[in-house]
Scaffold this motif. Structure first.
Motif, PDB file in Angstrom:
ATOM      1  N   LYS A  88       0.840  -1.210   0.000  1.00 26.37           N
ATOM      2  CA  LYS A  88       0.000   0.000   0.000  1.00 26.37           C
ATOM      3  C   LYS A  88       0.873   1.257   0.000  1.00 26.37           C
ATOM      4  CE  LYS A  88      -2.278   0.685   3.758  1.00 26.37           C
ATOM      5  NZ  LYS A  88      -3.267   0.605   4.854  1.00 26.37           N
ATOM      6  N   ARG A  89       0.398   2.282  -0.704  1.00 28.86           N
ATOM      7  CA  ARG A  89       0.971   3.633  -0.629  1.00 28.86           C
ATOM      8  C   ARG A  89      -0.054   4.530   0.028  1.00 28.86           C
ATOM      9  NH1 ARG A  89       0.458   8.044  -4.084  1.00 28.86           N
ATOM     10  NH2 ARG A  89      -0.428   6.780  -5.765  1.00 28.86           N
ATOM     11  N   THR A  90       0.349   5.270   1.050  1.00 26.19           N
ATOM     12  CA  THR A  90      -0.607   6.006   1.891  1.00 26.19           C
ATOM     13  C   THR A  90      -0.473   7.522   1.776  1.00 26.19           C
ATOM     14  OG1 THR A  90       0.900   5.933   3.774  1.00 26.19           O
ATOM     15  CG2 THR A  90      -0.653   4.104   3.541  1.00 26.19           C
ATOM     16  N   PHE A  91       0.191   8.040   0.772  1.00 27.80           N
ATOM     17  CA  PHE A  91       0.347   9.490   0.629  1.00 27.80           C
ATOM     18  C   PHE A  91      -0.051   9.905  -0.775  1.00 27.80           C
ATOM     19  CE2 PHE A  91       4.268   7.723  -0.953  1.00 27.80           C
ATOM     20  CZ  PHE A  91       4.579   8.515  -2.043  1.00 27.80           C
ATOM     21  N   ARG A  92      -0.287  11.214  -0.930  1.00 27.33           N
ATOM     22  CA  ARG A  92      -0.596  11.793  -2.232  1.00 27.33           C
ATOM     23  C   ARG A  92       0.661  12.432  -2.791  1.00 27.33           C
ATOM     24  NH1 ARG A  92      -2.244  16.851  -3.671  1.00 27.33           N
ATOM     25  NH2 ARG A  92      -2.504  17.391  -1.467  1.00 27.33           N
ATOM     26  N   GLY A 100       7.759  10.940  10.412  1.00 27.92           N
ATOM     27  CA  GLY A 100       7.106   9.817  11.064  1.00 27.92           C
ATOM     28  C   GLY A 100       5.797   9.390  10.431  1.00 27.92           C
ATOM     29  N   GLN A 101       5.328  10.134   9.420  1.00 31.02           N
ATOM     30  CA  GLN A 101       4.072   9.774   8.756  1.00 31.02           C
ATOM     31  C   GLN A 101       4.268   8.522   7.909  1.00 31.02           C
ATOM     32  OE1 GLN A 101       2.242  12.994   6.561  1.00 31.02           O
ATOM     33  NE2 GLN A 101       1.207  11.575   5.147  1.00 31.02           N
ATOM     34  N   LEU A 102       3.284   7.601   7.959  1.00 34.20           N
ATOM     35  CA  LEU A 102       3.364   6.368   7.178  1.00 34.20           C
ATOM     36  C   LEU A 102       3.233   6.677   5.696  1.00 34.20           C
ATOM     37  CD1 LEU A 102       3.461   3.240   7.167  1.00 34.20           C
ATOM     38  CD2 LEU A 102       0.950   3.273   7.272  1.00 34.20           C
ATOM     39  N   LEU A 103       4.181   6.157   4.904  1.00 35.80           N
ATOM     40  CA  LEU A 103       4.189   6.389   3.463  1.00 35.80           C
ATOM     41  C   LEU A 103       3.892   5.114   2.674  1.00 35.80           C
ATOM     42  CD1 LEU A 103       7.380   8.649   3.215  1.00 35.80           C
ATOM     43  CD2 LEU A 103       5.002   9.370   3.462  1.00 35.80           C
ATOM     44  N   PHE A 104       4.547   4.001   3.029  1.00 33.28           N
ATOM     45  CA  PHE A 104       4.376   2.732   2.331  1.00 33.28           C
ATOM     46  C   PHE A 104       4.221   1.613   3.373  1.00 33.28           C
ATOM     47  CE2 PHE A 104       6.916   5.344  -0.544  1.00 33.28           C
ATOM     48  CZ  PHE A 104       6.268   5.176  -1.752  1.00 33.28           C
ATOM     49  N   GLN A 105       3.489   0.595   2.985  1.00 37.76           N
ATOM     50  CA  GLN A 105       3.347  -0.581   3.836  1.00 37.76           C
ATOM     51  C   GLN A 105       3.811  -1.809   3.059  1.00 37.76           C
ATOM     52  OE1 GLN A 105       2.257  -0.818   7.221  1.00 37.76           O
ATOM     53  NE2 GLN A 105       3.297  -2.754   6.798  1.00 37.76           N
ATOM     54  N   ILE A 106       4.862  -2.458   3.596  1.00 37.98           N
ATOM     55  CA  ILE A 106       5.390  -3.695   3.020  1.00 37.98           C
ATOM     56  C   ILE A 106       4.786  -4.870   3.772  1.00 37.98           C
ATOM     57  CG2 ILE A 106       7.516  -4.995   2.570  1.00 37.98           C
ATOM     58  CD1 ILE A 106       9.003  -2.331   2.519  1.00 37.98           C
TER      59      ILE A 106
END
Length: 406
Positions: A88-92, A100-106
């Motif tokens: 998942k990619r969680t940013f625009r 510290g903001q979540l950007l990618f989920q592996i």
């Protein structure tokens, strides 16, 4: 028929002679009038009006305009430090992110299993340590009573210390597993603006080298790196040491203005941070860096700009419009109008430009009238009529505001 024609011929000849006489008289009269007009002296042409500026020396800061490029104050590459499938990619893309903001989920399932295995190994090691500690406690009074050999007690104590070390190793394995699990959640290392994503969902990342995922840049404030030739630096320092120029004040010396690519001046001034101590051997330039606020994000990294830096101050300088100065390989000069209307060129020394005007350091004195426009009217004129010069914008505004005449 021939006789009649011969009878009329003398009359026709006489009339032709009379007509020729009148024509001759008329032409001679016209010639006389023309001669009289030509003989009259020509009226002298009035002196052409030219725009002039009256010289008034003042204190002027000498500003250098230098080439530079904008650079982000902080740049961080976001990389995959854990191997796995990107879920998942969680940013625009192109948005501002916080540290510290979540950007990618592996995919974290393998790392979660490793953590559980490490935690189980830690529990087993702690149980072994408790057993070894209890046995060492039981052997101690038995040794004092000579019920066991000293070697048995030493073995029991060594087993306890080994079990204690196993517990420490198991705890380190748990910490490592927790770190690997944390790497599965890729967060922003700094606050700033993030660019485009370099990978998409479903990609296998982190195999071998750390895979680049995105780039975060802090663009408020911005750095502007610019260069200045050592020749100009030495010239300014020599002029200051000789007393011809003065150093700028502390508040002005550290202030820079950024001129954008379209020629407009950026609204917020910057602050000079440092000048490099080393000269580039290939270009003979010194690198300088300034910091410029960028709250609106108008300035972008990599943009070519020009930087205006005030480094010295002239006490008796003159500001002239650029069209008033003639620049040539032989030197710079201006046309000075005397009180009787005569005019003559005068050499001047230019010390740079400021807001579209030349800074004249030498060659003029207070009260001199310098011609700014009307050069095309000179022709063969020996004298001119000086009138106060008005910039084109001001002249146009005054003409527009004046009432129309019927």
């Amino acid at each position: 028929m021939p006789a009649q024609t011969r009878a009329r011929s003398p009359i026709t000849a006489l009339m032709a002679a009379i007509l020729c006489t009148w024509a001759a008289l008329g032409l001679s009269g016209c010639g006389a009038k023309s001669g009289e007009a030509g003989a009259a002296p020509a009226a002298s042409a009035p002196a052409p009006a030219v725009g002039v500026i009256t010289v008034a020396p003042q204190s002027v800061g000498l500003t250098s305009e230098l080439p530079g490029r904008l650079e982000a104050t902080r740049i961080a590459q976001v990389r995959a430090r854990a191997a796995g499938i990107l879920l998942k990619r969680t940013f625009r893309e192109g948005s501002d992110v916080k540290a510290g903001q979540l950007l990618f989920q592996i995919d974290a399932a393998p790392y979660r299993a490793q953590l559980q295995s490490a935690q189980a190994a830690q529990a087993r090691a702690e149980a072994n340590r408790e057993q070894a500690a209890a046995q060492a406690e039981r052997f101690k009074p038995l040794l004092e009573a000579n019920a066991i050999s000293k070697q048995d007690y030493v073995n029991a104590v060594a087993a306890f210390k080994q079990a204690d070390a196993d517990v420490a190793s198991a705890r380190a394995a748990v910490t490592t597993a927790q770190i690997d699990l944390g790497y599965a959640s890729v967060t922003a290392p700094i606050s700033g603006r993030i660019g485009r994503a370099l990978v998409t969902e479903g990609a296998l990342v982190g195999q071998g080298d750390a895979t680049p995922l995105a780039l975060v840049q802090q663009i408020d404030p911005m750095y502007v790196n610019f260069t200045q030739s050592t020749t100009e630096v030495l010239r300014l320092r020599k002029a200051i040491d000789a007393g011809k120029l003065q150093r700028s004040g502390a508040a002005e010396a550290g202030t820079v203005q950024v001129v954008l690519e379209d020629g407009t001046v950026y609204g917020a001034p910057g602050k000079l941070l440092f000048s490099d101590l080393t000269v580039d051997t290939t270009s003979g330039q010194i690198t300088l860096r300034a910091e410029v606020p960028n709250p609106s994000g108008l300035l972008l990294p990599g943009t070519y700009v020009r930087v205006r830096l005030q480094q010295a101050q002239a006490d008796n300088a003159v500001l002239l419009p650029q069209q008033a100065v003639t620049r040539s390989p032989q030197g710079d000069s201006v046309l000075v109008v005397a009180s009787d209307g005569s005019f003559a060129p005068r050499p001047v020394k230019i010390g740079g430009s400021q807001s579209g005007r030349w800074v004249v350091l030498d060659g003029l004195k207070a009260g001199d009238q310098v011609m700014v426009d009307g050069f095309q009217k000179l022709g063969g004129a020996k004298v001119v009529k000086p009138v106060p010069w008005q910039p084109a914008a001001a002249a146009g505004a005054s003409a527009a505001s004046s009432p129309a005449k019927n």
